[in-house]
Write an enzyme that holds these catalytic residues in place. Structure first.
Site, mmCIF file in Angstrom:
data_model
loop_
_atom_site.group_PDB
_atom_site.id
_atom_site.type_symbol
_atom_site.label_atom_id
_atom_site.label_comp_id
_atom_site.label_asym_id
_atom_site.label_seq_id
_atom_site.Cartn_x
_atom_site.Cartn_y
_atom_site.Cartn_z
ATOM 1 N N LYS A 59 -0.558 -4.039 0.025
ATOM 2 C CA LYS A 59 -1.478 -4.589 -0.773
ATOM 3 C C LYS A 59 -1.782 -5.960 -0.946
ATOM 4 O O LYS A 59 -2.224 -6.639 -2.150
ATOM 5 C CB LYS A 59 -0.855 -4.148 -2.711
ATOM 6 C CG LYS A 59 -0.163 -3.132 -2.400
ATOM 7 C CD LYS A 59 -1.646 -1.542 -2.033
ATOM 8 C CE LYS A 59 -2.767 -1.381 -2.543
ATOM 9 N NZ LYS A 59 -3.289 -0.390 -1.513
ATOM 10 N N HIS A 100 3.371 -2.556 8.222
ATOM 11 C CA HIS A 100 3.971 -3.690 6.769
ATOM 12 C C HIS A 100 5.436 -4.201 7.037
ATOM 13 O O HIS A 100 5.888 -4.222 6.543
ATOM 14 C CB HIS A 100 4.025 -2.793 5.665
ATOM 15 C CG HIS A 100 2.456 -2.380 5.281
ATOM 16 N ND1 HIS A 100 1.803 -3.573 4.975
ATOM 17 C CD2 HIS A 100 2.268 -1.425 4.676
ATOM 18 C CE1 HIS A 100 0.758 -2.939 4.264
ATOM 19 N NE2 HIS A 100 1.212 -1.695 4.044
ATOM 20 N N SER A 110 -0.850 -4.460 -8.027
ATOM 21 C CA SER A 110 -1.746 -3.447 -7.230
ATOM 22 C C SER A 110 -1.231 -2.696 -7.120
ATOM 23 O O SER A 110 -1.038 -1.300 -6.849
ATOM 24 C CB SER A 110 -2.455 -4.908 -5.780
ATOM 25 O OG SER A 110 -3.019 -4.308 -4.644
HETATM 26 P P1 A3P Z 1 -5.933 -4.485 -5.961
HETATM 27 O O1 A3P Z 1 -5.736 -3.172 -6.175
HETATM 28 O O2 A3P Z 1 -5.849 -5.709 -6.506
HETATM 29 O O3 A3P Z 1 -8.000 -4.630 -6.684
HETATM 30 P P2 A3P Z 1 -3.931 -3.104 0.830
HETATM 31 O O4 A3P Z 1 -5.058 -3.082 2.018
HETATM 32 O O5 A3P Z 1 -2.910 -4.222 1.769
HETATM 33 O O6 A3P Z 1 -3.021 -1.735 0.560
HETATM 34 O O7 A3P Z 1 -4.616 -3.615 -0.255
HETATM 35 C C1 A3P Z 1 -5.195 -3.716 -1.300
HETATM 36 C C2 A3P Z 1 -5.909 -4.961 -2.219
HETATM 37 O O8 A3P Z 1 -6.997 -5.221 -1.218
HETATM 38 C C3 A3P Z 1 -6.304 -3.842 -2.855
HETATM 39 O O9 A3P Z 1 -6.721 -5.092 -4.759
HETATM 40 C C4 A3P Z 1 -8.037 -3.938 -3.359
HETATM 41 O O10 A3P Z 1 -8.850 -3.961 -4.155
HETATM 42 C C5 A3P Z 1 -8.211 -4.929 -2.706
HETATM 43 N N1 A3P Z 1 -9.203 -5.429 -1.245
HETATM 44 C C6 A3P Z 1 -9.553 -4.346 -0.479
HETATM 45 N N2 A3P Z 1 -11.115 -4.946 -0.154
HETATM 46 C C7 A3P Z 1 -11.193 -5.882 -0.421
HETATM 47 C C8 A3P Z 1 -12.139 -6.921 -0.103
HETATM 48 N N3 A3P Z 1 -12.906 -6.784 0.253
HETATM 49 N N4 A3P Z 1 -12.325 -8.765 -0.955
HETATM 50 C C9 A3P Z 1 -11.134 -8.551 -1.560
HETATM 51 N N5 A3P Z 1 -10.495 -7.302 -2.545
HETATM 52 C C10 A3P Z 1 -10.172 -6.627 -1.192
#
Ligand code: A3P
Length: 303
Positions: A55, A115, A145
């Site tokens: 996340k 990860h 998140s």
């Molecule tokens: P939130 O749950 O705070 O919205 P991962 O890809 O490591 O699983 O992380 C997911 C997190 O990154 C989520 O956060 C998601 O919304 C956010 N995320 C994904 N794409 C993004 C983007 N283009 N800009 C900002 N945040 C992004």
């Protein structure tokens, strides 16, 4: 030991996976069962590894790196969904995929995802001097998140209540272990390897500058127009609508976006909507102790 066939793995599509430990780190039983294969994974010198604590902005970084590799050609990056384009090396989801098998079947150059904390990284990534991109996110937003992701994703343990989750995150009783050990372990290793260490908050504040940094690290010259195209197509609002980048293609039995969407908020500082004053005080005290003696620091809000 032969790799198990998908059908042998544990999950009937409606129950959550089961979990065990790899060297003290919580993982799905499926991952535990093939750990020897994961540890012996053979990286190739032109592999790019994207490494994060869950996340921290993995999917965002994957999209950016793919857009860089394809010089902003969006049609090429829409060839397949995220979990198909970027093998997730330690992950096994019955009926969806096995990262090792996907990686082994993929032609080079490959962009891989993990990860894993640094001490569990398959040694061949270092032996082959692969480029490694690490992205870290402030732990308060990271925790929020992760909590919502565990609610919607049956391939992870049920998170329990927010109060329970808060304690489990602080004590590292979540998949991939302690956030503190993860970010610190990779930070301490960054100067000994071909590694770029980035921050989610910097990507939010100045995506063009961070994308340029990524381009230089990968070895791609990007003109201003291409850079702007990449900034646009990797923005939260555009990715949220992109079925190849928003995880909507994963069966609802695993990821239920009506519980919490994968592209949830994409913000810095959302923790303020979740932490109580008492939790914030407890967190800050604990953070000070766990992050003592490191030059690593984080932004917790937009200043
Ligand atoms: P939130 O749950 O705070 O919205 P991962 O890809 O490591 O699983 O992380 C997911 C997190 O990154 C989520 O956060 C998601 O919304 C956010 N995320 C994904 N794409 C993004 C983007 N283009 N800009 C900002 N945040 C992004």
């Amino acid at each position: 030991m032969a790799l198990k066939k998908m059908g042998d793995l544990k999950c009937d599509g409606t129950e959550r996976l089961t979990f065990g430990y790899v060297k003290g780190i919580l993982q799905s039983t499926n991952t535990c069962d093939i750990w020897d294969h994961i540890w012996n994974f053979q990286a190739k010198p032109d592999d790019i590894l994207i490494c994060t604590y869950p996340k921290a902005g993995t999917t965002w970084t994957q999209e950016i790196v793919d857009l860089i590799q394809n010089e902003g050609d969006v049609e090429k990056t829409q060839r397949a969904p995220t979990h198909v384009r970027f093998p997730f090396i330690e992950w096994v989801i019955p009926s969806i995929g096995c990262g090792l098998e996907q990686a082994n079947a993929m032609p080079s150059p490959r962009i891989l995802k993990t990860h894993l904390p640094i001490h569990l990284l398959p040694p061949s990534f270092i032996e082959k001097n692969c480029k490694i991109i690490y992205v870290a996110r402030n732990p308060k937003d990271n925790m929020v998140s992760y909590y919502h992701f565990q609610r919607m994703n049956k391939a992870l343990p049920a998170p329990g209540t927010w109060e329970e989750y808060f304690e489990n995150f602080l004590t590292g009783k979540v998949c991939w272990g302690s956030w503190y050990d993860h970010v610190r372990g990779w930070w301490e290793a960054k100067d000994q390897h071909r590694m770029l260490y980035l921050f989610y908050e910097d990507l939010k504040t100045n995506p063009k500058r961070e994308i340029q940094k990524l381009g230089e690290f990968i070895g791609k010259r990007l003109d201003d127009k291409v850079l702007d195209t990449i900034v646009h197509h990797s923005s939260f609002d555009v990715m949220k609508q992109n079925p190849m980048a928003n995880y909507s293609s994963v069966p609802i039995e695993f990821m239920n976006h009506s519980v919490s969407p994968f592209m949830r908020k994409g913000a810095v500082g959302d923790w303020k909507n979740h932490f109580t004053v008492a939790q914030n005080e407890r967190f800050d005290e604990d953070y000070k102790e766990k992050m003592a003696n490191t030059s690593l620091s984080f932004h917790f809000r937009f200043e």
